[in-house]
Write a protein that holds these residues in place. Structure first.
Motif, PDB file in Angstrom:
ATOM      1  N   HIS A  89       0.832  -1.195   0.000  1.00 28.93           N
ATOM      2  CA  HIS A  89       0.000   0.000   0.000  1.00 28.93           C
ATOM      3  C   HIS A  89       0.871   1.251   0.000  1.00 28.93           C
ATOM      4  CE1 HIS A  89      -2.587   3.188   1.700  1.00 28.93           C
ATOM      5  NE2 HIS A  89      -3.568   2.550   1.074  1.00 28.93           N
ATOM      6  N   ALA A 130      -6.649  -3.806  -4.046  1.00 29.00           N
ATOM      7  CA  ALA A 130      -7.227  -2.790  -3.172  1.00 29.00           C
ATOM      8  C   ALA A 130      -6.868  -1.387  -3.661  1.00 29.00           C
ATOM      9  CB  ALA A 130      -6.733  -2.989  -1.740  1.00 29.00           C
ATOM     10  N   TRP A 131      -5.622  -1.212  -4.122  1.00 29.48           N
ATOM     11  CA  TRP A 131      -5.177   0.092  -4.622  1.00 29.48           C
ATOM     12  C   TRP A 131      -5.993   0.525  -5.830  1.00 29.48           C
ATOM     13  CZ3 TRP A 131      -2.450   1.067  -9.320  1.00 29.48           C
ATOM     14  CH2 TRP A 131      -1.940   2.375  -9.441  1.00 29.48           C
ATOM     15  N   ARG A 133      -9.066  -0.636  -6.635  1.00 27.60           N
ATOM     16  CA  ARG A 133     -10.444  -0.455  -6.176  1.00 27.60           C
ATOM     17  C   ARG A 133     -10.634   0.911  -5.530  1.00 27.60           C
ATOM     18  NH1 ARG A 133     -11.589  -2.637  -1.435  1.00 27.60           N
ATOM     19  NH2 ARG A 133     -10.072  -4.309  -1.822  1.00 27.60           N
ATOM     20  N   GLU A 134      -9.587   1.424  -4.913  1.00 25.48           N
ATOM     21  CA  GLU A 134      -9.657   2.721  -4.237  1.00 25.48           C
ATOM     22  C   GLU A 134      -9.351   3.892  -5.164  1.00 25.48           C
ATOM     23  OE1 GLU A 134      -6.905   2.140  -1.073  1.00 25.48           O
ATOM     24  OE2 GLU A 134      -8.154   0.624  -0.076  1.00 25.48           O
ATOM     25  N   GLY A 261     -13.984  -0.926  -9.090  1.00 22.42           N
ATOM     26  CA  GLY A 261     -14.233   0.009  -8.013  1.00 22.42           C
ATOM     27  C   GLY A 261     -14.140   1.426  -8.528  1.00 22.42           C
ATOM     28  N   ARG A 262     -13.324   2.248  -7.875  1.00 24.61           N
ATOM     29  CA  ARG A 262     -13.130   3.627  -8.333  1.00 24.61           C
ATOM     30  C   ARG A 262     -11.960   3.743  -9.311  1.00 24.61           C
ATOM     31  NH1 ARG A 262     -13.565   4.607  -2.740  1.00 24.61           N
ATOM     32  NH2 ARG A 262     -11.413   5.373  -2.640  1.00 24.61           N
TER      33      ARG A 262
END
Length: 312
Positions: A89, A130-131, A133-134, A261-262
């Motif tokens: 992250h 996750a990165w 998706r965010e 995601g975003r």
């Protein structure tokens, strides 16, 4: 396809690709390649950070076979940096785009044969997913076998199924493949339209590579293989015979984009198309510098523009 045609196709492919195989060690960056960018997306050094993976035994790096890739994006205003460590992250926090091109597990660095374990740990895959998706953007490129095997678990996290082989046309011949608007193999999408008529792309060339399937919701094909195309699945790269397993690849993809995601993801099953290399003793142009691929430069810029929101 008849037995005779299969035998002929296998012989032709084996001859062409076996001849090409040693060129991997002779593929060098074309450092003189510097096409004009009529309308850079950003002022020099003022654009988003593009992080290029160099920590997973990558066959393409910013100071190697992706020298022209990095140079082109820098001239378009992006800040391009190599990344030599694991994906965490913290490592990804300052980047807008993560480029992963032809990563390998260390055991395959000098042994292009099965098995082909993942180049990434489960923790790294979770961090990248996750990165994105965010709000991050992933540019994932995995060429012919063994590269799809090394990136398959990462691709699956985004709804993409890689096939660890060699994509060939209906005659089972290796070499450049053309994707064109005229026959629908190059889709009508923002990546293809660009910011205006001067950035419109009508054809793109790839150089062998793999084929993949896309199951992610909202995904959009860009490069679609034609009817009769196949994926050859050898146990050792470049070694083919009549017994080599084959998968029907008609309708499969060599390029696609998708939301996650975003964030955004662009996936390609061929890497040389975004390079500019000189191959073999004759120093033949391969990639964006190939005379048959004059629009690959604009296509690359459009892909990165889409990943960074310059175009939607």
């Amino acid at each position: 396809m008849s037995t005779d045609m299969m035998r002929h196709g296998a012989a032709v492919l084996a001859t062409m690709l076996a001849a090409a195989a040693p060129l991997d060690a002779q593929q060098v960056a074309d450092s003189a390649f510097a096409p004009v960018i009529a309308r850079p997306a950003f002022a020099e050094g003022a654009g988003p950070v593009v992080l290029v993976d160099e920590g997973h035994t990558n066959f393409h790096t910013t100071d190697g076979r992706y020298y022209a890739f990095a140079r082109l994006l820098r001239r378009d205003g992006y800040v391009v940096r190599g990344h030599g460590g694991p994906f965490t992250h913290q490592a990804l926090a300052g980047a807008r785009v993560l480029v992963i091109a032809n990563a390998l597990h260390p055991q395959n660095a000098n042994s292009w044969q099965l098995p082909t374990p993942s180049a990434f740990t489960r923790e790294e895959i979770a961090a990248v997913e996750a990165w994105v998706r965010e709000g991050g953007s992933l540019f994932l490129i995995a060429d012919h076998m063994p590269f799809p095997g090394a990136a398959a678990e990462l691709a699956a996290a985004f709804g993409v199924e890689f096939h660890n082989g060699f994509a060939v046309d209906s005659l089972e011949q290796g070499g450049a493949m053309r994707f064109a608007r005229a026959d629908g193999s190059l889709a009508d999408h923002a990546v293809v339209r660009g910011r205006g008529p001067e950035e419109r792309v009508d054809s793109v060339f790839t150089f062998t590579g793999q084929a993949f399937r896309l199951s992610a919701a909202g995904g959009a094909p860009l490069l679609t293989l034609g009817r009769g195309s196949r994926v050859l699945m050898p146990e050792v790269a470049w070694q083919f015979s009549e017994a080599t397993p084959r998968i029907d690849a008609g309708g499969m993809l060599q390029g696609a984009v998708l939301p996650h995601g975003r964030g955004r993801v662009a996936v390609f099953g061929e890497a040389a198309m975004f390079s500019a290399q000189l191959a073999g003793a004759q120093r033949q142009p391969m990639g964006m510098n190939n005379p048959r691929a004059p629009q690959n430069v604009q296509f690359l810029l459009n892909v990165v523009h889409w990943l960074t929101g310059v175009i939607d």
